[in-house]
Design a protein around this motif. Sequence first.
Motif, PDB file in Angstrom:
ATOM      1  N   ILE A  37      -3.955  -0.121  -3.421  1.00 30.23           N
ATOM      2  CA  ILE A  37      -5.258  -0.729  -3.708  1.00 30.23           C
ATOM      3  C   ILE A  37      -6.281   0.366  -3.962  1.00 30.23           C
ATOM      4  CG2 ILE A  37      -7.131  -2.011  -2.635  1.00 30.23           C
ATOM      5  CD1 ILE A  37      -4.969  -3.751  -1.339  1.00 30.23           C
ATOM      6  N   ARG A  40      -5.746   1.431  -7.410  1.00 30.91           N
ATOM      7  CA  ARG A  40      -6.274   0.507  -8.407  1.00 30.91           C
ATOM      8  C   ARG A  40      -7.788   0.627  -8.505  1.00 30.91           C
ATOM      9  NH1 ARG A  40      -3.220  -1.415 -12.011  1.00 30.91           N
ATOM     10  NH2 ARG A  40      -5.103  -2.596 -12.437  1.00 30.91           N
ATOM     11  N   ILE A  41      -8.436   0.747  -7.352  1.00 33.47           N
ATOM     12  CA  ILE A  41      -9.892   0.820  -7.364  1.00 33.47           C
ATOM     13  C   ILE A  41     -10.341   2.084  -8.083  1.00 33.47           C
ATOM     14  CG2 ILE A  41     -11.888   1.153  -5.854  1.00 33.47           C
ATOM     15  CD1 ILE A  41     -10.608  -0.805  -3.957  1.00 33.47           C
ATOM     16  N   ARG A  43      -8.730   3.438 -10.490  1.00 35.95           N
ATOM     17  CA  ARG A  43      -8.103   3.396 -11.818  1.00 35.95           C
ATOM     18  C   ARG A  43      -6.892   4.308 -11.926  1.00 35.95           C
ATOM     19  NH1 ARG A  43     -11.774   1.690 -15.700  1.00 35.95           N
ATOM     20  NH2 ARG A  43      -9.988   1.467 -17.033  1.00 35.95           N
ATOM     21  N   ARG A  44      -6.096   4.399 -10.866  1.00 40.34           N
ATOM     22  CA  ARG A  44      -4.832   5.126 -10.957  1.00 40.34           C
ATOM     23  C   ARG A  44      -3.762   4.256 -10.320  1.00 40.34           C
ATOM     24  NH1 ARG A  44      -4.306   7.293  -5.935  1.00 40.34           N
ATOM     25  NH2 ARG A  44      -6.191   7.123  -4.720  1.00 40.34           N
ATOM     26  N   PRO A  45      -2.485   4.519 -10.560  1.00 38.37           N
ATOM     27  CA  PRO A  45      -1.472   3.565 -10.104  1.00 38.37           C
ATOM     28  C   PRO A  45      -1.129   3.676  -8.627  1.00 38.37           C
ATOM     29  CG  PRO A  45      -0.469   5.308 -11.368  1.00 38.37           C
ATOM     30  CD  PRO A  45      -1.927   5.550 -11.434  1.00 38.37           C
ATOM     31  N   ASN A  48       3.879   5.859  -6.928  1.00 36.98           N
ATOM     32  CA  ASN A  48       4.785   5.119  -7.801  1.00 36.98           C
ATOM     33  C   ASN A  48       6.075   5.878  -8.054  1.00 36.98           C
ATOM     34  OD1 ASN A  48       3.842   7.145  -9.348  1.00 36.98           O
ATOM     35  ND2 ASN A  48       3.358   5.917 -11.123  1.00 36.98           N
ATOM     36  N   GLU A  49       6.351   6.878  -7.231  1.00 35.05           N
ATOM     37  CA  GLU A  49       7.539   7.670  -7.499  1.00 35.05           C
ATOM     38  C   GLU A  49       8.725   7.223  -6.665  1.00 35.05           C
ATOM     39  OE1 GLU A  49       8.122  10.094  -9.711  1.00 35.05           O
ATOM     40  OE2 GLU A  49       6.180   9.652 -10.573  1.00 35.05           O
ATOM     41  N   PHE A 295      -7.321  -7.563   2.564  1.00 35.92           N
ATOM     42  CA  PHE A 295      -7.711  -6.990   1.273  1.00 35.92           C
ATOM     43  C   PHE A 295      -9.189  -6.621   1.283  1.00 35.92           C
ATOM     44  CE2 PHE A 295      -9.424  -7.414  -2.983  1.00 35.92           C
ATOM     45  CZ  PHE A 295      -8.628  -6.508  -3.648  1.00 35.92           C
ATOM     46  N   LEU A 299     -10.873  -3.132   0.615  1.00 34.80           N
ATOM     47  CA  LEU A 299     -11.895  -2.982  -0.423  1.00 34.80           C
ATOM     48  C   LEU A 299     -13.123  -2.306   0.162  1.00 34.80           C
ATOM     49  CD1 LEU A 299     -12.499  -3.707  -3.331  1.00 34.80           C
ATOM     50  CD2 LEU A 299     -13.586  -5.768  -2.506  1.00 34.80           C
ATOM     51  N   TRP A 302     -12.616   1.431   0.582  1.00 34.04           N
ATOM     52  CA  TRP A 302     -12.644   2.264  -0.607  1.00 34.04           C
ATOM     53  C   TRP A 302     -13.913   2.099  -1.396  1.00 34.04           C
ATOM     54  CZ3 TRP A 302      -9.606   6.139  -0.456  1.00 34.04           C
ATOM     55  CH2 TRP A 302      -8.498   6.062   0.383  1.00 34.04           C
ATOM     56  N   THR A 303     -14.856   1.310  -0.864  1.00 33.98           N
ATOM     57  CA  THR A 303     -16.126   1.175  -1.551  1.00 33.98           C
ATOM     58  C   THR A 303     -17.196   2.049  -0.911  1.00 33.98           C
ATOM     59  OG1 THR A 303     -15.568  -1.096  -2.085  1.00 33.98           O
ATOM     60  CG2 THR A 303     -17.849  -0.461  -2.331  1.00 33.98           C
TER      61      THR A 303
ATOM     62  N   THR B  24     -16.395  -2.166  -7.168  1.00 32.66           N
ATOM     63  CA  THR B  24     -15.033  -1.697  -6.913  1.00 32.66           C
ATOM     64  C   THR B  24     -14.026  -2.790  -7.215  1.00 32.66           C
ATOM     65  OG1 THR B  24     -15.485  -2.156  -4.612  1.00 32.66           O
ATOM     66  CG2 THR B  24     -15.417   0.139  -5.260  1.00 32.66           C
ATOM     67  N   PHE B  28     -10.875  -2.716  -9.748  1.00 36.01           N
ATOM     68  CA  PHE B  28      -9.530  -3.041  -9.269  1.00 36.01           C
ATOM     69  C   PHE B  28      -8.729  -3.770 -10.332  1.00 36.01           C
ATOM     70  CE2 PHE B  28      -6.599  -5.905  -7.150  1.00 36.01           C
ATOM     71  CZ  PHE B  28      -5.926  -5.031  -6.324  1.00 36.01           C
ATOM     72  N   SER B  32      -5.068   0.963 -15.100  1.00 35.43           N
ATOM     73  CA  SER B  32      -5.218   2.345 -14.653  1.00 35.43           C
ATOM     74  C   SER B  32      -5.131   3.272 -15.849  1.00 35.43           C
ATOM     75  CB  SER B  32      -4.160   2.694 -13.623  1.00 35.43           C
ATOM     76  OG  SER B  32      -2.974   3.056 -14.272  1.00 35.43           O
ATOM     77  N   THR B  34      -4.232   6.573 -15.623  1.00 42.21           N
ATOM     78  CA  THR B  34      -3.493   7.784 -15.320  1.00 42.21           C
ATOM     79  C   THR B  34      -2.487   8.091 -16.419  1.00 42.21           C
ATOM     80  OG1 THR B  34      -3.694   7.243 -13.015  1.00 42.21           O
ATOM     81  CG2 THR B  34      -2.033   8.856 -13.573  1.00 42.21           C
TER      82      THR B  34
END
Lengths: 345, 179
Positions: A37, A40-41, A43-45, A48-49, A295, A299, A302-303, B24, B28, B32, B34
């Motif tokens: 989350i 996402r906030i 803007r990155r995934p 994920n590895e 959630f 939120l 991260w805000t 935010t 969400f 993304s 990246t």
Amino acid sequence: MSNLLSIEPVRILTYLVGICAFVGANAAYLVLAERKIAGRIQRRPGPNEAGYGGWMQPFADVLKLFAKQVMIPPGTDILLYCAAPLMVMAPPLMCLAVVPFGESLVARNLDIGLLFVFAFGSINVMALMLGGWASRNKYSIISAARVVSQNVAYEIPMLLVVITLLMVAGTLDLNELIRQQAGGFWNWNLLRVWVNPLMPVTFIIFFICMLAETNRAPFDMAESESELVAGAFTEYGGMGFGVFFMAEYSNIVLGCCLGTVLFLGGWQSPLPLAALSGPLWGPVWFLLKMYALIFTVMLVRWTFPRTQFYGLLNLSWKILIPLSLFSLLLTGAMMKLPLVLQRLF
Amino acid sequence: MRLPIPFRETLSGFKSLLIGMRITLGQFFKPSITVQYPRQTLKMPARFRGRIELIFDQATGKSRCTACLLCQRACPSNCIAVEGARTEGEKHKHVTDYKLDFTMCSLCGLCIEACPFDAIQFTKVYNAVSFSRDGLNNLDLVREIETKRKAWLQTHPPPAPGPAASPAPRQPQPEASSP
Ligand code: SF4
Ligand code: SF4
């Protein structure tokens, strides 16, 4: 199955395993969810590895933590040092025993469930304090002091809010509390404005206090890594740290369960339809509401940036406590006013 | 009716918190951005300056460099060493050795400016790495050209020797192919 469950030891064992599994799975996957989350906030995934788009990450984390040596730094109070992770993990496990996930899906339906939750929930603070104290580390002790003063400050509005609810509900039984909120979302305590117009405000107070009690950002003064290394956990490595981490998430789960039960109608369906309520739908609604709350917790984290300690105490003593006291008085007045009027006229 | 200041501050503070959370939450739900670096890479912008390379002329299958040494003289960091040779019947020399010391190069571009034949350009190589200094201080640009020539020869077979006059252009004609 049901008659097997009625045998007491089987029942206890089943619920014990169930709760441990629930807490463990939640702790592991909420860490991942939080990181996803946060990603996402921003803007990155997110991670994920590690397997299937990052879904194996908790296993990798736990494996890493298990593989680490358990270090007990010299000069620590070994007994307290080792007891602290256990004590921080035990309360959420115990408290979940009285939380009704469905009408009959509750390990032990105590008639003082709410009291039980608050009584054991506050051990958590002591564990953090002990951990910080026993570590014999300046940062840990500062953190321990912060934890205590923060929790003292936020326990008060929390309890005031709960007392407000108790005055309305008149019971400490969590299942009974939920039953009173039957019949659609407008009957949930959150929206019962005819009982007390400040009901949504009390929910917000409860939510803020819950954040503060679980030491979540923006109130994570106990673990403010930019000032205190890792706060009370500075000297803990490996699984000791892992347990603290798990406990943080278990406490969030517990707090959100409580929020769901007290304000969001627990296992009641949001619409009073027969098709949407029943023993099977109950847990679904409960978990949906709980995860929605979780959630929101994430939120919030991260805000908002971390508050200052003064800001934290000011918020509690200058805003939340007066507000919750006012709400308590208002509820009392609104409950008694009809009686007084009756007597007068 | 105006509320007392503490109330107003609390309310406006709370409102700003909600606005923050709305922002935010909005982020969400956006995709993304990246770039999964080793697997995906960004396209370097047109003006990106990587180390220099000799341009491979697709028309002739050779470099256009005539070993005039102007680039070598123009380089303020003294990191170019060109050698050339003339074969019989050729108008210009051709380059036989072009060494670049990339550890010294400041990517100033003076060599490119100086070249009258438009024979060198910046690459888009942004990750020039090596395990030792030797990997970067003696880059052989002619060898690069030769590897490219090998690939080029696969698609451009040499004209069969015989009566047919070889249409292979004798002069590189730099103006013709450069925009
Ligand atoms: S870019 Fe500048 S420093 Fe680099 S080789 Fe060309 S002239 Fe020399
Ligand atoms: S690259 Fe250009 S300037 Fe340098 S030697 Fe060749 S033709 Fe002359």
